[in-house]
Enzyme design. Sequence first.
Site, PDB file in Angstrom:
ATOM      1  N   GLY A 184      43.204  35.374  47.251  1.00  0.00           N
ATOM      2  CA  GLY A 184      44.028  36.189  46.378  1.00  0.00           C
ATOM      3  C   GLY A 184      43.225  37.328  45.794  1.00  0.00           C
ATOM      4  N   ALA A 185      42.065  36.990  45.225  1.00  0.00           N
ATOM      5  CA  ALA A 185      41.180  37.996  44.644  1.00  0.00           C
ATOM      6  C   ALA A 185      39.802  37.381  44.513  1.00  0.00           C
ATOM      7  CB  ALA A 185      41.701  38.456  43.285  1.00  0.00           C
ATOM      8  N   MET A 186      38.773  38.240  44.323  1.00  0.00           N
ATOM      9  CA  MET A 186      37.391  37.769  44.275  1.00  0.00           C
ATOM     10  C   MET A 186      36.619  38.532  43.213  1.00  0.00           C
ATOM     11  SD  MET A 186      35.038  35.810  45.280  1.00  0.00           S
ATOM     12  CE  MET A 186      33.381  35.869  44.608  1.00  0.00           C
ATOM     13  N   HIS A 191      42.145  36.729  35.232  1.00  0.00           N
ATOM     14  CA  HIS A 191      41.351  35.628  35.792  1.00  0.00           C
ATOM     15  C   HIS A 191      40.019  36.154  36.324  1.00  0.00           C
ATOM     16  CE1 HIS A 191      41.013  31.761  38.160  1.00  0.00           C
ATOM     17  NE2 HIS A 191      40.190  32.543  38.851  1.00  0.00           N
ATOM     18  N   GLU A 192      40.080  37.177  37.174  1.00  0.00           N
ATOM     19  CA  GLU A 192      38.848  37.688  37.782  1.00  0.00           C
ATOM     20  C   GLU A 192      37.942  38.356  36.752  1.00  0.00           C
ATOM     21  OE1 GLU A 192      38.352  36.595  40.620  1.00  0.00           O
ATOM     22  OE2 GLU A 192      40.400  36.051  41.127  1.00  0.00           O
ATOM     23  N   HIS A 205      35.887  35.888  34.852  1.00  0.00           N
ATOM     24  CA  HIS A 205      34.715  35.465  35.628  1.00  0.00           C
ATOM     25  C   HIS A 205      33.504  36.368  35.394  1.00  0.00           C
ATOM     26  CE1 HIS A 205      36.025  32.112  37.988  1.00  0.00           C
ATOM     27  NE2 HIS A 205      36.965  32.763  38.639  1.00  0.00           N
TER      28      HIS A 205
END
Length: 871
Positions: free
Chosen positions: A276-278, A312-313, A316
Amino acid sequence: MKRILTILSFALATISVAAAQRLPEVAAPENYKLTFTPNLEKATFEGDETISLRVLKPTSEITLNAVDIDFHDVTVSSGGTTQKAKVAAEKEKEMVVLAFANPLAAGPATVHITYTGILNSEMRGLYLGKDDQGRKYAASQFEATDARRAFPSFDEPDYKATFDITAVADSELVAISNSKALSDKPGPDGKHTVRFATTPRMSSYLAALVVGHFEYIEGEADGIPIRVYSTPGKKEMGKFALEAAEHVLGYYDKYFNIKYPYGKLDLIGLPDFSAGAMENTGCITFREVILLIDDKQGSVDLKKEIASVIAHEMAHQWFGDLVTMKWWDDIWLNEGFATWMSSKPIEAWKPEWNFNLDDVSDTGRTLNTDSLANTRPIHQAADTPAQIQELFDGIAYGKAASVLRMLEAYLGEQTFRAGVNAYIQKHQYANATAGDFWDAQAKTSKKPVDQIMPTFVKQAGVPIIDVKSQCSSGSTMVTMDQRRYYYDREKFQAPNDELWQVPLCMKSSTGAQKCELLTKRQETFTLPGCATWVLANAGATGYYRAGYEPDAVRTLARDAESKLSPAERIALLTDIWASVRVGREPVGDYLAFAQGLGSDRNRAVLEDVLGRLNYIGRYLVTDSDRESYRVWLRQYLMPILKDVGAEAKAGDSDENKALRARLFGALGYDAREPETLAQARKIADQALADPASVDREFAMAAFGLEALNGDQAFYDKIMAGLKAAKSPEEYYITLFTLARFEDPKLLQRTLDYAISPEVRSQDALGLIARVMENPAGEKLAWDFVGQHWAAIEKSGGPFASAEVVGATNSFCDASMRDAVAAFYSAHKIEAAERTYRQSIERINNCVDLKSQQEQQLASWLGQHGSTAGGQ
């Protein structure tokens, strides 16, 4: 990293399995100097690497991780001497051993390597992608164990180092990496050379490089420049993401008491992207559909998803990047924390979206997984790449987030925040364990966090707390009895010895509230006043199920709308359904409770109810009772839709728009209400003719309903709409409509299309899985999987446990279960072994539930099939 399972289904595939081996502890990197020269036409790249390292003890060899690397020249310099190294590959271990004639002494050394790598088509390592116009680009995806495909490395999270990255690219291509560009100079040979600033210390899986045709829009927050990149022609669809990122960064700067540490923030939408994403430091990559949206026409659901994934990302960047787990067995703390944290900045920015209620619903979905015998503990050992990959599941994200939410409620928001910041402050730019986090929370709060959390982290499953209350001398005596909950009735009824330390809060019908720590198998607590019911999960922040006596459920039903919050109503609905699943209550009790909420107009509460009504209609209603059930649904749902408004109105709230679409879809699909189906036909035609004239949510529902009886002419219209789509969201709405038809010939056409070159690899399995989840297509899709396994297992990239395996959990038939078991015993997917076992268990549980509740449902419908509440 974020895996998205709501708006889209991401395709998953097999990954290679390496031997269970870690790098020997003989050296550690300090800095990587990396120059990448990609050749997009040949799908290769040249690499030039210098690793500055510390030799920890005298050695004649150094071991690095490397996969698909063709080494040219390797030298090692130490103590003023340079020598060539011999390279021996250990492919099964994804390693190479560099051997030297003269041993290296402990101390500083450098390794220089020139090599050629592959721009693969698997969406991992440094890979090759294409945009909608066929223009190629190179992009990186290194988590969990794929940095080794781009450069020989100490590819384990505990080996943090700084990175100096340089890209030599064709002159017309943009290069983006973790840090700001320090220089961009022409040459050599018609190319340009972009040198990026040295990164802070970080793990290898967080390094990033993107090279291709990209453009951007730009903003800032707290002095940090923020760019949203897209392929050409789409940059204006990044406006919403930019606004979200600006709000999120400002919120996190205040929350963490450490300013964003990476100098700049780039968000890049990639057409080909498996996850989805990183969360690469300073350079977050996304699948473009969860970054880019038409700000005026885009659906509320997708806006919420985009905002959530960005949050969310970005979480992180502090929790995962600045402080990183020592090993992958603690990846759950990174992912669970980011999942938990992501709601906070969005709730502050868009309180009308009610993210707090979505969190409660998410906990309910996680409880479903954790009620299986084939669940796992949050903390799970993992050694091989396949085992590590399998850790990125609903337990790592959903359960960990829910447990952290419970812990925050127990400690208090400010105390929990202080513990978070003490942990980050102590371990910034380094690595830590979950134990370090619990210790920080225990020291800050002076509460037994380090005793409570292991009971939720180190043992699998979820407790159910049975509640019995009795009035005595003006007080209510509440007895709480805990045990592990299973959907499997035999396992649930059998004795088990698991025990949790459960922070729980109670509230009673009199308004009394009390919080306690349940540490024993059975304990009794006292509440003031004589209560007719006691709710065991006040505030709905607990990660446990609650079991109530039938009389308490009936009295709770009468008071639910007036005395329970929407969050508590959602949690209680989940608890009642859990009792139905193990035969403690008849399914009619759930329907009666839902019927009692006929005046509820809260989107999240009704969404929760509609999901289970769909399940009941699909699996528990017999053919002879189907029309009776549909009549009941119509009588139940139509007054709600009438109250919400069957047509969009000026000034509609986002919640109202979403609820209207949900009710419309349920009336058409589950109740097969004729007027709704006729209206869907008109809306679908209107949306295809002029996509901007219909709300995206409504268009999505209308397409699905029209597909129920859709013919080839409508199918061709959807296919034309797919090819004419002007935004990623429009594309996926039409793509997945192809899986909603009931005509077998049209579904076969969809399956054939899924594995054609016209569909991106990342979308192929998602489309097949959608057909498999369609009752009209499950057998057809399952047969198709068997016939085309060679093509299917190569699709979709590395992120997951094979979605096509997970889709089989929608079956509810013993013969289909046997077919699945036979097939996957002969076609194992190492990174999806647990998903396979869970699917078999879910099928068994559904078959059992059907056998025990079918007749009870028929009896209830016989009494209630022509009446409904809320009128």
